[in-house]
Structure formats: structure tokens, C-alpha cells
Design an enzyme around this catalytic site. Structure first.
Site: not given
Length: 145
Positions: A11-12, A19, A24, A75, A78, A99, A101, A108
Site C-alpha cells: 500500500p501507498n 509521498r 522516500y 516491500n 504498512a 523483505e 524497504h 523511524r
């Protein structure tokens, strides 16, 4: 054996480039896809790059990967921090999953420090911006040889 790697985005991530560019960066997901496909070709891999904002679609794609791919870079956005469903799907498919990111999730907000999917993956690459995806492809090349 397939030389296809699924690169799945949650998502996103379709909002990359707009964003929070301070976190990012300015590249769009389409830019990252282009870079992944080029890096994959250099590694002798075919990259199937996808994005969905829906958890169940990501689960379905993981299941599909078990029949069509040698490995997966994911990725999960959330969903990384909340999804037992993705964790279980990764454990079920029997191919290596890495995984990914863009940001360093450990630097964070506290809620981002815990990954629900990490225990089911071969490893995690985070904090290297879009290059994290390329590093994941290199790792998957090694894991699938």
C-alpha cells in the site's frame, strides 16, 4: 527452474515521488520498476513487478509466485508491521522471499521497528533508498542458483 523474480509492492507505494520525498526520495514506482527490470536483465533474471493497496491481492500474488517464480522481493509497506496473513503466505510458498524497504524502518517511528513478515523471509534489506530493491535482486540471484 524459473528465472523469474516477483517484485511485490504494498500500500501507498504507488504514491512514491509524491509521498514524503524527504523519506522516500523523488523516484516514482515506475522509475524503480525500470531500474529493477534492467538490473534483473543484467543478472539473468526476469522481473515481474507489481503493486497493490490490498492485502489479499498480495497474498494471492505470493501464492502465484510459488508456481511461477524462483523468488520474491516484497516491500509490503504498512502491511509489514501488521499482516499475519502475509507472514503465513510467505511461509507457505516454499521459495526464497527477501523483505525490502526504501527507508531504514529501524530509524523511524517505534511502530515501524517490528516486522511481522521478517521471521518468514530469508532476510531484510532496508535504508538504501530505491537501491534496496536492486540489492534484493542480487540476494535472490544468489539464493536461487
Amino acid at each position: 527452474m524459473s528465472n523469474t523474480i516477483f517484485v511485490l509492492n504494498g500500500p501507498n507505494l504507488n504514491m512514491l515521488g509524491k509521498r514524503e520525498p524527504g523519506i522516500y526520495g523523488g523516484k516514482t514506482l515506475a522509475d524503480i520498476e525500470t531500474e529493477c527490470k534492467a538490473a534483473g536483465a543484467d543478472l539473468g533474471l526476469s522481473v515481474d513487478f507489481r503493486q497493490s493497496n490490498h492485502e489479499g491481492v498480495l497474498v494471492d500474488w505470493l501464492h502465484e509466485a510459488s508456481d511461477k517464480a524462483a523468488g520474491v522481493a516484497i516491500n509490503a509497506g504498512a502491511y509489514t508491521h501488521t499482516s499475519v496473513a502475509l507472514h503465513d503466505a510467505i511461509r507457505a510458498i516454499g521459495i526464497p522471499v527477501v523483505e525490502v524497504h526504501i527507508s531504514n524502518i529501524h530509524a523511524r517511528e517505534q511502530f515501524r521497528h517490528k516486522s511481522m513478515i521478517a521471521p518468514a523471509t530469508k532476510g531484510m534489506i532496508c535504508g538504501f533508498g530505491p537501491q534496496s530493491y536492486i540489492l534484493a535482486l542480487h540476494a535472490l540471484k544468489t539464493l536461487t542458483q
